[in-house]
Design a protein around this motif. Structure first.
Motif, PDB file in Angstrom:
ATOM      1  N   TYR A   1      38.547  57.559  37.438  1.00  0.00           N
ATOM      2  CA  TYR A   1      37.541  58.636  37.371  1.00  0.00           C
ATOM      3  C   TYR A   1      38.091  59.910  36.750  1.00  0.00           C
ATOM      4  CZ  TYR A   1      35.016  55.592  40.600  1.00  0.00           C
ATOM      5  OH  TYR A   1      34.379  54.517  41.172  1.00  0.00           O
TER       6      TYR A   1
ATOM      7  N   ASN B   1      37.374  57.890  44.949  1.00  0.00           N
ATOM      8  CA  ASN B   1      36.275  57.071  45.432  1.00  0.00           C
ATOM      9  C   ASN B   1      36.664  56.691  46.860  1.00  0.00           C
ATOM     10  OD1 ASN B   1      34.415  55.070  45.978  1.00  0.00           O
ATOM     11  ND2 ASN B   1      35.146  53.628  44.437  1.00  0.00           N
TER      12      ASN B   1
ATOM     13  N   THR C   1      31.165  47.222  48.585  1.00  0.00           N
ATOM     14  CA  THR C   1      30.464  47.945  47.518  1.00  0.00           C
ATOM     15  C   THR C   1      29.642  46.969  46.672  1.00  0.00           C
ATOM     16  OG1 THR C   1      32.514  47.762  46.273  1.00  0.00           O
ATOM     17  CG2 THR C   1      32.051  49.866  47.322  1.00  0.00           C
TER      18      THR C   1
END
Ligand code: GLU
Length: 400
Positions: free
Chosen positions: A213, A182, A21
Motif C-alpha cells: 500500500y 492493512n 477477507t
C-alpha cells in the motif's frame, strides 16, 4: 453406497484457517447470486479498471509471444525496473540488482516464499497486531510461531521498539512490518520505521516489510523501509502491482532481498508455481516503466480513494464509532458496538450488519482483534457512503 470420505488433514495444515477477507467477499457474491442486494466492502480490491496503457501493453505482449514459460524469477527487464525503483529509494552501499528480485504470483506468494525460506520450526516471528490475516497463517505454514505484538489503539495500533523487545523471546528470528497497514490504515513515520529496523539489526532479526500500500497514502508520502535502511542484509521488501495500479487479477508481486535469499525463494518457487504468468509480467513492466500516463492514473485513483474516505469517515464518526485515522491504504478500522462486553463483538456486528442491512465487512478476529471490524472503501463512492449510513444505523440500534 460408498463410504463417506474421512479426511484427516496433514500436520502442515491442521491449524490452518481459511482467509476471512476472501471468505467474506465470496459469501457476499453468493448472496448476490441468490438475488439479495449486498454492498460488498469485504476484500480490499480497487474497483477501477487497470489503466489503459497497461492493458494495451499486455495485449501487444501476447501478440509478440509472451505466452510461454519465463525464467522462474521473472523476466529480466521487469526485475531491472524493480531494482532501479528500489535504488531510487535506497541509499546504502549494497545496491539492489536484478539478482535480488524474485517476481511471483502476487505479493501473497512473495510473502509466503519469504516466510518459508526465512523461518522454520521453533522460530518465533513478531507480528504487530492487528495485521493482515494471512501473516499469521503463513508463519504457521512455515511451522514457526506467530507472536502477536498488540499495538496501542490510541496510536493507530502501531508498535514501537519497546513493545517488540518486550514480546521477543530467545527464539525470535523475525518481524513482519506493513505500512500503510492493512487493516488499520496507519502509516509509520520515517523515524518510527528506522527505530524498528535498528532494533531488528541489533537483535539479528529478519524484517519482512510488506509495502503493497506504499503508494496509497493521503496526508504525506508513506516511507518504504528502503528509504530509511542503511543496509539490507536482513531486509526483505515485498511489493506488487495489485493495489496501486488496480491490477489485482494479474497476480504480480515481488521481493527485494539479499541475493542468497532470492536464490532460495527462487528454488522454492521452481517447485511450486514456476514463473508468474508471462503476460502479467509484461503488464507489470508496463506499469513500472510507461511513466506519466500511468503515474497520472495512479494519482487519480489515490485522489479518488481520498474523496471516498473523506465522504464516508464523518458518517461513522458521527455515529459515535471509534474509527482509527485512515492515513493510508483503503480501510476504516473501528471498534464494534459491544466491544469489551461480549466475546467477538466484531463478528457479532458483521453478522448483524449483513443480515439486517446487506453490507459485508470483515470481522476483526481475522486480524486478531475481535472487538474491531474492517471496512474497505475501495468501492464506488455512492456505495461506500450508503454502506456507512447502514453501519451507523445498525450500530445505533445495537447501542439503543
Ligand atoms: N489483501 C486484500 C484484503 O485484505 C485482498 C484479499 C486478500 O488477499 O486477503 O482484503
Amino acid at each position: 453406497m460408498s463410504t463417506p470420505l474421512v479426511f484427516h488433514p496433514s500436520a502442515n495444515i491442521a491449524a490452518l484457517r481459511e482467509s476471512a477477507t476472501i471468505a467474506v467477499s465470496q459469501r457476499a457474491k453468493a448472496l448476490k447470486a441468490q438475488g439479495r442486494e449486498v454492498i460488498d466492502l469485504g476484500a480490499g480490491e480497487p474497483d477501477f479498471d487497470t489503466p489503459a496503457p497497461i492493458r494495451q501493453a499486455a495485449q501487444a505482449a501476447i501478440d509478440a509471444g509472451a505466452t510461454r514459460y519465463t525464467a522462474t524469477e521473472g523476466i529480466l527487464p521487469l526485475r531491472e525496473a524493480i531494482a532501479a525503483a528500489a535504488n531510487a529509494a535506497y541509499q546504502g552501499p549494497d545496491r539492489v540488482t536484478a539478482a535480488d528480485i524474485v517476481v511471483s504470483t502476487g505479493s501473497k506468494q512473495s510473502l509466503y516464499n519469504a516466510c518459508v525460506v526465512l523461518f522454520g520450526p521453533g522460530d518465533d516471528v513478531l507480528v504487530p497486531t492487528p495485521s493482515w490475516t494471512s501473516y499469521y497463517e503463513m508463519v504457521g505454514l512455515a511451522r514457526a510461531n506467530a507472536i502477536e505484538v498488540h499495538g496501542d489503539p490510541a496510536r493507530g495500533f502501531k508498535v514501537d521498539p519497546e513493545r517488540l523487545a518486550r514480546a521477543a523471546t530467545p527464539r525470535t528470528t523475525g518481524v513482519m512490518l506493513n505500512s500503510p497497514s492493512n487493516p488499520t490504515g496507519s502509516v509509520y513515520a520515517p523515524d518510527e520505521l528506522r527505530a524498528i529496523l535498528d532494533l531488528a539489526a541489533a537483535r539479528g532479526w529478519w524484517v519482512i516489510s510488506d509495502e503493497i500500500y506504499v503508494r496509497i497514502a493521503y496526508d504525506a508520502p508513506a516511507p518504504s523501509a528502503l528509504d530509511v535502511a542503511t543496509h539490507r542484509d536482513h531486509l526483505v521488501v515485498v511489493n506488487g502491482v495489485a493495489k496501486a495500479y488496480a491490477m489485482t487479477g494479474w497476480r504480480i508481486g515481488w521481493t527485494i532481498s539479499p541475493t542468497p535469499v532470492a536464490k532460495a525463494m527462487n528454488a522454492l518457487q521452481s517447485h511450486t508455481t514456476s514463473n508468474a504468468a508471462a503476460v502479467s509480467q509484461h503488464a507489470a513492466l508496463a506499469a513500472l516503466t510507461i511513466g506519466e500516463p500511468v503515474e497520472a492514473a495512479v494519482r487519480a485513483m489515490v485522489a479518488e480513494f481520498k474523496r471516498r474516505r473523506d465522504a464516508a469517515l464523518p458518517i461513522l464518526r458521527d455515529a459515535g464509532l471509534r474509527v482509527l485515522d485512515p492515513a493510508g491504504a483503503f480501510y476504516f478500522y473501528f471498534e464494534a458496538p459491544g466491544a469489551g462486553t461480549v466475546p467477538d463483538a466484531g463478528g457479532a456486528f458483521c453478522a448483524a450488519l449483513l443480515d439486517e442491512a446487506g453490507v459485508a465487512i470483515v470481522p476483526g478476529s481475522a486480524f486478531r482483534t475481535p472487538d474491531w471490524v474492517r471496512v474497505s472503501y475501495a468501492a464506488d463512492q455512492a456505495q461506500v457512503v450508503e454502506a456507512c449510513h447502514r453501519i451507523a444505523r445498525v450500530a445505533r440500534a445495537m447501542r439503543a
